[in-house]
Design a protein around this motif. Structure first.
Motif, short mmCIF file in Angstrom:
data_model
loop_
_atom_site.label_atom_id
_atom_site.label_comp_id
_atom_site.label_asym_id
_atom_site.label_seq_id
_atom_site.Cartn_x
_atom_site.Cartn_y
_atom_site.Cartn_z
N UNK A 50 0.89 -1.31 0.08
CA UNK A 50 0.05 -0.04 -0.07
C UNK A 50 0.84 1.25 -0.06
N UNK A 51 1.99 1.25 0.37
CA UNK A 51 3.14 2.26 0.52
C UNK A 51 3.04 2.98 -0.49
N UNK A 52 3.37 2.55 -1.82
CA UNK A 52 3.44 3.64 -3.02
C UNK A 52 2.11 4.17 -3.57
N UNK A 53 1.24 3.70 -3.23
CA UNK A 53 -0.16 3.87 -3.55
C UNK A 53 -0.66 5.07 -2.56
N UNK A 54 -0.23 5.09 -1.35
CA UNK A 54 -0.72 6.00 -0.40
C UNK A 54 0.32 6.72 0.09
N UNK A 55 1.35 6.77 -0.72
CA UNK A 55 2.60 7.71 -0.33
C UNK A 55 3.54 7.74 0.81
N UNK A 56 3.58 6.52 1.19
CA UNK A 56 4.51 6.22 2.44
C UNK A 56 5.58 5.45 2.06
N UNK A 57 6.75 5.43 2.86
CA UNK A 57 8.09 4.62 2.37
C UNK A 57 8.61 4.22 3.66
N UNK A 58 8.05 3.09 3.91
CA UNK A 58 8.76 2.17 5.26
C UNK A 58 8.69 0.94 5.05
N UNK A 59 9.78 0.29 5.55
CA UNK A 59 9.69 -1.08 5.40
C UNK A 59 8.95 -2.06 6.37
N UNK A 60 8.08 -2.86 6.09
CA UNK A 60 7.08 -3.44 7.01
C UNK A 60 7.51 -4.96 6.75
N UNK A 61 7.77 -5.85 7.73
CA UNK A 61 8.00 -7.10 7.65
C UNK A 61 7.19 -7.93 8.61
N UNK A 62 6.41 -8.93 8.24
CA UNK A 62 5.63 -9.79 8.89
C UNK A 62 6.57 -11.20 9.30
N UNK A 63 6.21 -11.60 10.61
CA UNK A 63 7.31 -12.65 11.05
C UNK A 63 6.72 -13.39 12.15
N UNK A 64 7.22 -14.34 12.21
CA UNK A 64 7.04 -15.36 13.62
C UNK A 64 8.10 -15.45 14.15
N UNK A 65 9.38 -14.84 14.01
CA UNK A 65 10.63 -15.02 14.61
C UNK A 65 11.00 -13.84 15.46
N UNK A 66 11.31 -14.03 16.92
CA UNK A 66 11.47 -12.93 17.47
C UNK A 66 12.90 -12.35 17.29
N UNK A 67 13.72 -13.17 16.40
CA UNK A 67 14.81 -12.57 16.04
C UNK A 67 15.00 -11.34 15.02
N UNK A 68 13.95 -11.18 14.47
CA UNK A 68 13.64 -10.10 13.53
C UNK A 68 13.17 -8.86 14.13
N UNK A 69 12.78 -9.00 15.54
CA UNK A 69 12.60 -7.86 16.50
C UNK A 69 13.90 -7.12 16.72
N UNK A 70 15.19 -7.68 16.60
CA UNK A 70 16.28 -7.35 17.26
C UNK A 70 16.54 -5.81 16.72
N UNK A 71 17.06 -5.10 17.64
CA UNK A 71 17.62 -3.67 17.44
C UNK A 71 16.21 -2.75 17.35
N UNK A 72 14.93 -2.94 17.92
CA UNK A 72 13.87 -2.15 17.85
C UNK A 72 14.26 -1.02 18.81
N UNK A 73 13.71 -0.01 18.49
CA UNK A 73 13.72 1.31 19.37
C UNK A 73 12.44 1.15 20.31
N UNK A 74 11.42 0.72 19.75
CA UNK A 74 10.08 0.52 20.46
C UNK A 74 9.50 -0.74 20.37
N UNK A 75 9.18 -1.44 21.29
CA UNK A 75 8.47 -2.75 21.14
C UNK A 75 6.98 -2.43 21.89
N UNK A 76 5.87 -2.67 20.93
CA UNK A 76 4.54 -2.64 21.58
C UNK A 76 3.88 -4.03 21.36
N UNK A 77 3.30 -4.26 22.63
CA UNK A 77 2.88 -5.77 22.94
C UNK A 77 1.26 -5.63 22.91
#
Length: 141
Positions: A50-77
């Motif tokens: 949806x990013x290019x259509x709505x005009x936003x440029x962020x990386x979004x990753x869906x995951x089942x692996x907590x390793x992908x959360x490494x280095x986060x500045x914010x964790x929302x549960x």
């Protein structure tokens, strides 16, 4: 300068809505994590495409692996169990506090400098620094 990273644990309605607003305002790159295989990947891909259509440029990753959360500045549960018929609010709080505590115990060590948004009870259980946790009902400012 690298964009901040926000990990949202729980890709149900609240988690996916949080991811949508974070992406649409280009606040951070996002990891959307869930225990159900395919759900965070699908919702993450929907937002990413949806990013290019709505005009936003962020990386979004869906995951089942907590390793992908490494280095986060914010964790929302946002993960938790739904309330079932006959279940009291107290029963639900106990169940969800355990779920949230488990999530934080897996994510926090991978992002030691992150600020977490979680329940006050969980922060006390995890012996987290008070200044690293925002929780519902906490005074802001």
């Amino acid at each position: 300068m690298a964009r901040p990273k926000v990990s949202i644990i729980g890709s149900g309605f609240v988690g996916s809505t949080a991811a949508h607003w974070i992406a649409s305002k280009e606040l951070a790159d996002i990891v959307l994590l869930d225990i159900i295989e395919g759900v965070p990947q699908g919702k993450g891909l929907d937002l990413l495409e949806a990013g290019p259509i709505e005009g936003f440029d962020v990386h979004v990753k869906g995951s089942n692996d907590y390793a992908d959360t490494a280095g986060s500045q914010v964790i929302v549960v946002t993960s938790g169990a739904p309330r079932k018929p006959g279940m009291t609010r107290e029963d639900l709080i106990k169940i969800n506090a355990n779920i949230t505590s488990d999530c934080i115990s897996k994510a926090a060590p991978l992002s030691p400098d992150a600020v977490s948004y979680t329940h006050l009870d969980v922060y006390k259980r995890q012996h987290m620094a008070q200044n690293s946790v925002l929780h519902p009902g906490a005074p802001c400012g």
